[in-house]
Design an enzyme around this catalytic site. Structure first.
Site, PDB file in Angstrom:
ATOM      1  N   ASP A 113       1.101  -1.202  -0.113  1.00 47.80           N
ATOM      2  CA  ASP A 113      -0.005   0.062   0.041  1.00 47.80           C
ATOM      3  C   ASP A 113       0.958   1.116  -0.009  1.00 47.80           C
ATOM      4  OD1 ASP A 113      -1.560   2.237   0.519  1.00 47.80           O
ATOM      5  OD2 ASP A 113      -2.663   0.905   2.248  1.00 47.80           O
ATOM      6  N   VAL A 114       0.810   2.018  -1.244  1.00 42.68           N
ATOM      7  CA  VAL A 114       1.937   2.896  -1.199  1.00 42.68           C
ATOM      8  C   VAL A 114       1.768   4.222  -0.217  1.00 42.68           C
ATOM      9  CG1 VAL A 114       2.499   2.834  -3.607  1.00 42.68           C
ATOM     10  CG2 VAL A 114       0.541   4.023  -3.057  1.00 42.68           C
TER      11      VAL A 114
ATOM     12  N   LYS B 291      -3.629  15.995  -7.411  1.00 38.37           N
ATOM     13  CA  LYS B 291      -2.786  16.030  -8.715  1.00 38.37           C
ATOM     14  C   LYS B 291      -2.169  17.494  -8.849  1.00 38.37           C
ATOM     15  CE  LYS B 291      -3.908  11.966 -10.197  1.00 38.37           C
ATOM     16  NZ  LYS B 291      -3.142  10.681 -10.227  1.00 38.37           N
TER      17      LYS B 291
ATOM     18  N   TYR C 161      -9.335  15.041  -5.320  1.00 36.86           N
ATOM     19  CA  TYR C 161      -8.495  14.545  -6.553  1.00 36.86           C
ATOM     20  C   TYR C 161      -7.879  15.711  -7.163  1.00 36.86           C
ATOM     21  CZ  TYR C 161      -7.640  12.034 -10.956  1.00 36.86           C
ATOM     22  OH  TYR C 161      -7.254  11.285 -12.035  1.00 36.86           O
TER      23      TYR C 161
HETATM   24  C1  BGC Z   1     -10.143  11.127 -14.377  1.00 38.25           C
HETATM   25  C2  BGC Z   1     -11.021  10.440 -15.327  1.00 38.25           C
HETATM   26  C3  BGC Z   1     -11.401  11.706 -16.268  1.00 38.25           C
HETATM   27  C4  BGC Z   1     -10.365  12.375 -16.899  1.00 38.25           C
HETATM   28  C5  BGC Z   1     -10.975  13.772 -17.517  1.00 38.25           C
HETATM   29  C6  BGC Z   1      -8.816  11.664 -15.319  1.00 38.25           C
HETATM   30  O1  BGC Z   1      -7.897  12.152 -14.236  1.00 38.25           O
HETATM   31  O2  BGC Z   1      -9.216   9.778 -13.538  1.00 38.25           O
HETATM   32  O3  BGC Z   1     -12.059   9.942 -14.712  1.00 38.25           O
HETATM   33  O4  BGC Z   1     -12.357  11.186 -17.445  1.00 38.25           O
HETATM   34  O5  BGC Z   1      -9.573  12.725 -15.888  1.00 38.25           O
HETATM   35  O6  BGC Z   1     -11.624  14.163 -16.959  1.00 38.25           O
END
Ligand code: BGC
Length: 260
Positions: A65-66, A162, A158
């Protein structure tokens, strides 16, 4: 140009599915020894290893598990034992989490996304750099997303993870450059994988998604894997500290193709 990665020792986190699996296969095809990291679905990891070995490549699966620093340290110790170190790390393991507006999001869900996507990548990068800096060579490629720069309602953890991974990449690149180690990121757009299956398998979802992609199609995992091979190879020997986008134009503001 024929890109070869013979004798290179690689590790791909989350290498048992989606983009990670395609990268593992492509690295092996270019001649690298490939560690396929996974946390669940050992059968899928074994399948990738089997496919590599069937093509006369060298591969092993490594469970970790990272997000757990001790588990990551153990995985790198195993890599040392098996191949004597590492030359290429692909930080690919990632989750998008449950869609929720910020004021509805559950803390454990939000935290988990950061733990896997950002802390996980750091844990692996730290172990890799400990080995790459002294040997004065190596490449770390982190898979980010167009959502390192495109906001995405319902996915604040998310997008934050990123964007964080992008800036971490730039900082680690600065730290590692004097040692001849490159650190860079690859940002895919919409690629056909299990992570977004609910969208591309639904006709309405797909129609909406395609309006966001100038090339008017979803990308394939192979298209990302090819780019990854280029970036970790000497073909990209002067590229570091940057994110390269492979997104069919998604970050090219397709809404401005008309009007404005
Ligand atoms: C997500 C995808 C999405 C894409 C473009 C990615 O980072 O994991 O679910 O389709 O970005 O929006």
């Amino acid at each position: 140009m024929n890109i070869r990665l013979d004798k290179q020792r690689a590790l791909v986190t989350g290498g048992n599915s989606g983009i990670g699996a395609a990268i593992a296969l492509a690295l092996a095809e270019a001649g690298a020894k490939v560690g396929v990291n996974y946390v669940s679905h050992p059968d899928l990891a074994q399948d990738i290893v089997n496919r590599i070995q069937a093509a006369h490549g060298e591969a092993r699966s490594f469970r970790a598990d990272v997000s757990q620093p001790d588990a990551v340290a153990d995985m790198f110790a195993s890599l040392d034992e098996v191949w004597g170190g590492i030359d290429i790390l692909v930080n690919n393991a990632g989750i998008d989490g449950r869609r929720a507006l910020a004021w509805e999001a559950a803390f454990p869900d939000w935290k988990r996304v950061i733990e896997v996507n950002l802390l996980g990548a750091f844990n692996c990068a730290q172990q890799a750099l400990k080995r790459m800096a002294p040997q004065k060579s190596g490449v770390i490629l982190s898979i980010t997303s167009v959502h390192e720069i495109i906001a995405w309602s319902g996915y604040s953890a998310y997008t934050a993870s990123k964007a964080g991974l992008s800036m971490m990449t730039r900082t680690l690149a600065q730290e590692a450059a004097p040692y001849g180690v490159r650190v860079l990121a690859l940002a895919p757009g919409a690629i056909k994988t299990p992570i977004n299956q609910a969208v591309w398998s639904d006709p309405q979802g797909l129609k909406d998604l395609l309006t966001k992609i100038p090339l008017n199609r979803i990308g394939t995992t192979e298209e990302i894997a090819r780019m990854a091979v280029v970036l970790v190879s000497d073909a990209a020997s002067y590229v570091t500290g940057r994110t390269i986008f492979a997104d069919g134009g998604m970050t090219d503001y397709p809404g401005f193709a008309h009007g404005g």
